[in-house]
Design an enzyme around this catalytic site. Structure first.
Site, mmCIF file in Angstrom:
data_model
loop_
_atom_site.group_PDB
_atom_site.id
_atom_site.type_symbol
_atom_site.label_atom_id
_atom_site.label_comp_id
_atom_site.label_asym_id
_atom_site.label_seq_id
_atom_site.Cartn_x
_atom_site.Cartn_y
_atom_site.Cartn_z
ATOM 1 C CB ILE A 185 42.250 6.070 11.723
ATOM 2 C CG1 ILE A 185 43.618 5.950 12.447
ATOM 3 C CG2 ILE A 185 41.627 6.989 13.163
ATOM 4 C CD1 ILE A 185 44.207 6.875 12.858
ATOM 5 C CB SER A 186 42.612 0.579 12.305
ATOM 6 O OG SER A 186 42.471 -0.038 11.031
ATOM 7 C CD GLN A 187 39.945 -2.118 18.900
ATOM 8 O OE1 GLN A 187 39.574 -2.406 18.345
ATOM 9 N NE2 GLN A 187 39.704 -1.268 20.320
#
Ligand code: SAH
Length: 217
Positions: free
Chosen positions: A64-66
């Site tokens: 899951i991206s930043q």
């Protein structure tokens, strides 16, 4: 019941310190980031880290991206509300939920069925009715629901797939990480012009998992 959410304060702090303070200014994006319960999209053992300033593993070697990058990319789509949006790379379903808070509806394509199933279950549980999670090779887009007002790709590819350009409505934006190596890329925005005259802009250096498919790696 916002006051029943034990992560409410952490989420507001995330938006204030990691996102608004770092230059994301679109009120609709900030409101969406304040609302979507990011902790619901990460594995149980990582809940307490959900609002940290970084990406997290979500299984199957994916991430899951930043939070900042999610907000930055969605702001770059220039949504005003009500749009029909395509996302490539569902992953946890988090970015799709943030987009769905602003847009009219989202079609999100994931190549790994297990991740797609989990994302669909999370989004259903949270009550999102305007997101369709489909399994397939997103480098080919999702022609059945084309054209789209905006397209966001959350995995990095060697170039912008022709299929995605073709499924973008005139005037619409496509945001995607592009680069010769599978982990370090440039975030690019394509604005579809009349008669196929696309405008391309470099936005920022980014690092995404590889986009794997017919028009990817
Ligand atoms: N947007 C996600 C993060 C995505 S990580 C979130 O908010 O959690 C990138 C995802 O892209 C991974 O789940 C990976 O399996 C998927 N992916 C890679 N290549 C793909 C392709 N060709 N089509 C669809 N999904 C792809």
């Amino acid at each position: 019941m916002a006051d029943a959410d034990p992560y409410q304060a952490q989420r507001q702090a995330m938006v204030d310190r990691q996102i608004a303070a770092m230059g994301v200014g679109d009120p609709a994006v900030l409101a969406a980031m304040r609302k979507v319960p990011r902790h619901a999209f990460v594995p149980d053992w990582l809940r307490d880290a959900a609002y940290n300033d970084g990406p997290l593993p979500i299984g199957d070697g994916q991430t899951i991206s930043q939070p900042y990058i999610v907000a930055y990319m969605i702001e770059a789509l220039r949504l005003r509300g009500g749009e029909h949006v395509l996302e490539i790379g569902t992953g946890s379903g988090y970015a799709a939920a943030v987009v769905a808070e602003i847009a009219g509806d989202v079609v999100t394509v994931e190549r790994l069925a297990e991740l797609a199933d989990r994302a669909r279950a999370t989004l259903d549980r949270l009550g999102y009715r305007n997101i369709e999670v489909v399994v397939g090779d997103g480098t080919l887009g999702w022609p059945a629901a084309a054209p789209y007002d905006a397209i966001v790709v959350t995995a990095g590819g060697p170039s912008i797939p022709q299929a995605l350009r073709q499924q973008l409505r005139e005037g619409g934006c496509l945001v995607m990480p592009v680069g010769p190596d599978s982990y370090g890329q440039s975030l690019i925005r394509v604005t579809r012009g009349a008669g196929g005259e696309d405008q391309e802009e470099y936005l920022a250096p980014v690092s995404f998992v590889p986009l794997i498919g017919a028009q990817g790696w």
